[in-house]
Scaffold this active site. Structure first.
Site, mmCIF file in Angstrom:
data_model
loop_
_atom_site.group_PDB
_atom_site.id
_atom_site.type_symbol
_atom_site.label_atom_id
_atom_site.label_comp_id
_atom_site.label_asym_id
_atom_site.label_seq_id
_atom_site.Cartn_x
_atom_site.Cartn_y
_atom_site.Cartn_z
ATOM 1 N N GLU A 72 1.906 -7.054 -0.399
ATOM 2 C CA GLU A 72 1.142 -6.120 0.438
ATOM 3 C C GLU A 72 0.987 -4.789 -0.295
ATOM 4 O O GLU A 72 1.981 -4.181 -0.720
ATOM 5 C CB GLU A 72 1.822 -5.894 1.796
ATOM 6 C CG GLU A 72 0.989 -4.950 2.673
ATOM 7 C CD GLU A 72 1.375 -4.937 4.145
ATOM 8 O OE1 GLU A 72 2.080 -5.862 4.602
ATOM 9 O OE2 GLU A 72 0.962 -3.992 4.838
ATOM 10 N N ASP A 146 -6.590 3.734 2.041
ATOM 11 C CA ASP A 146 -7.336 4.972 2.305
ATOM 12 C C ASP A 146 -8.845 4.816 2.049
ATOM 13 O O ASP A 146 -9.238 4.377 0.971
ATOM 14 C CB ASP A 146 -6.782 6.091 1.418
ATOM 15 C CG ASP A 146 -5.267 6.152 1.530
ATOM 16 O OD1 ASP A 146 -4.756 6.988 2.267
ATOM 17 O OD2 ASP A 146 -4.603 5.297 0.904
ATOM 18 N N ASP A 182 -11.022 0.093 9.792
ATOM 19 C CA ASP A 182 -11.804 0.568 10.932
ATOM 20 C C ASP A 182 -12.933 1.483 10.450
ATOM 21 O O ASP A 182 -13.744 1.919 11.256
ATOM 22 C CB ASP A 182 -10.905 1.359 11.894
ATOM 23 C CG ASP A 182 -10.306 2.578 11.211
ATOM 24 O OD1 ASP A 182 -9.698 2.405 10.136
ATOM 25 O OD2 ASP A 182 -10.460 3.699 11.722
HETATM 26 C C1 LIG Z 1 -4.068 4.620 5.937
HETATM 27 S S1 LIG Z 1 -2.525 4.120 5.346
HETATM 28 C C2 LIG Z 1 -2.305 2.529 6.108
HETATM 29 C C3 LIG Z 1 -0.887 2.061 6.073
HETATM 30 C C4 LIG Z 1 -0.617 0.665 6.656
HETATM 31 N N1 LIG Z 1 -1.243 -0.360 5.864
HETATM 32 C C5 LIG Z 1 -1.091 0.595 8.080
HETATM 33 O O1 LIG Z 1 -2.112 -0.079 8.318
HETATM 34 O O2 LIG Z 1 -0.446 1.190 8.951
HETATM 35 C C6 LIG Z 1 -2.910 3.646 3.682
HETATM 36 C C7 LIG Z 1 -1.664 3.445 2.849
HETATM 37 O O3 LIG Z 1 -2.027 2.774 1.659
HETATM 38 C C8 LIG Z 1 -1.246 3.284 0.611
HETATM 39 N N2 LIG Z 1 -1.975 2.940 -0.618
HETATM 40 C C9 LIG Z 1 -3.272 3.172 -0.907
HETATM 41 N N3 LIG Z 1 -3.578 2.756 -2.147
HETATM 42 C C10 LIG Z 1 -2.447 2.206 -2.651
HETATM 43 C C11 LIG Z 1 -2.104 1.627 -3.892
HETATM 44 N N4 LIG Z 1 -2.997 1.544 -4.891
HETATM 45 N N5 LIG Z 1 -0.851 1.186 -4.078
HETATM 46 C C12 LIG Z 1 0.067 1.287 -3.089
HETATM 47 N N6 LIG Z 1 -0.190 1.847 -1.901
HETATM 48 C C13 LIG Z 1 -1.421 2.303 -1.678
HETATM 49 C C14 LIG Z 1 -1.136 4.770 0.928
HETATM 50 O O4 LIG Z 1 -0.010 5.393 0.336
HETATM 51 C C15 LIG Z 1 -1.021 4.757 2.449
HETATM 52 O O5 LIG Z 1 0.331 4.753 2.860
#
Ligand SMILES: C[S@@+](CC[C@H](N)C(=O)[O-])C[C@H]1O[C@@H](n2cnc3c(N)ncnc32)[C@H](O)[C@@H]1O
Length: 247
Positions: A72, A146, A182
């Site tokens: 994940e 993100d 979303d």
């Molecule tokens: C908007 S949050 C969503 C978190 C979780 N998946 C949820 O749905 O509750 C996006 C997460 O993706 C992580 N993220 C984005 N790009 C990533 C990458 N290349 N490697 C690891 N984590 C990543 C960010 O640090 C952030 O915590």
């Protein structure tokens, strides 16, 4: 953003000389002592370390034999990952998340549920990918990564031409790529990048197939908040085609 910073970012692209540039958060509020203790003691036991040379032997990361390894990207608070690891004890899970507060939360769930089939990479997943063997993952989740809505930030999005090529290399034949979001602009962007890849098949045949979650879905923290705001997520499931040319 200053012109100089913007120029540097453009030159760097997704993967610069020092590897991928991380633009997200690494830290939030100060960790409570019990969470900090998990970071200090449990994380070093569960952390996936990058080998100096060669590829990682994924199955050897886990204390018990595992049937498959699923990964994940961006597990956030880890609620989804912990629930999947509980539901599939025969699978080895690797979670990637540079946000330390999220990692601390997942560690608390691992500790609470006594999970032995989870390993963590507390950094950008794109740094781990080069050391993962070809066709080594049976499933990959990237849920609500993100959206970077501003046009000038689109190159920061996790799904892009570069990562699609890498995911195709890492996924086994028949493996599933599960995405959710979303933000409809990002959903359209992901579909554009993924449907043009011949090695991935989008299995949706009707609207129901992408507006309803898969049967074993676990709601993520971000998803819960999005739904509370009245937003409707899209669930995109792709399957990696066969390397022999047969589906
Ligand atoms: C908007 S949050 C969503 C978190 C979780 N998946 C949820 O749905 O509750 C996006 C997460 O993706 C992580 N993220 C984005 N790009 C990533 C990458 N290349 N490697 C690891 N984590 C990543 C960010 O640090 C952030 O915590």
């Amino acid at each position: 953003m200053s012109a100089a910073k913007n120029k540097t970012e453009k030159n760097r692209g997704v993967s610069g000389r020092d590897g991928p540039q991380w633009y997200g958060r690494r830290r939030g509020h100060k960790l409570r002592p019990n969470r900090q203790a998990l970071i200090d003691t449990l994380l070093p036991e569960l952390r996936v370390e990058l080998p100096e040379t060669g590829k990682l032997d994924l199955r050897s990361l886990f204390p018990e034999p595992v049937r498959d390894v699923w990964l994940e990207v961006g597990f956030g608070g880890g609620e989804h990952l912990a629930a999947q690891a509980l539901a599939y004890p025969e699978i080895g899970f690797i979670g990637c998340e540079p946000f330390i507060n999220g990692t601390a939360n997942l560690l608390s769930l691992i500790d609470r549920d006594g999970l032995t089939n989870v390993r963590l990479f507390d950094d950008d997943a794109r740094k781990l990918f080069p050391v993962l063997p070809d066709a080594s993952l049976g499933r990959l989740y990237a849920l609500y990564t993100d959206p970077w809505p501003k046009t000038r930030h689109h190159r920061r999005r996790f799904i892009c031409g570069e990562t699609v090529d890498v995911l195709v290399r890492l996924l086994k034949d028949g493996a599933e790529l599960r995405l959710a979001h979303d933000h409809m602009g990002y959903v359209g962007w992901m579909l554009e990048h993924l449907t043009r890849c011949e090695d991935l098949q989008w299995r949706a045949r009707s609207k129901q197939d992408w507006t309803a979650p898969p049967t074993d879905w676990v709601e993520t923290r971000y998803e819960k908040k999005a739904k509370e705001k009245g937003l409707k997520p899209a669930y995109l499931c792709f399957v990696r085609g066969s390397r022999n040319g047969n589906e």
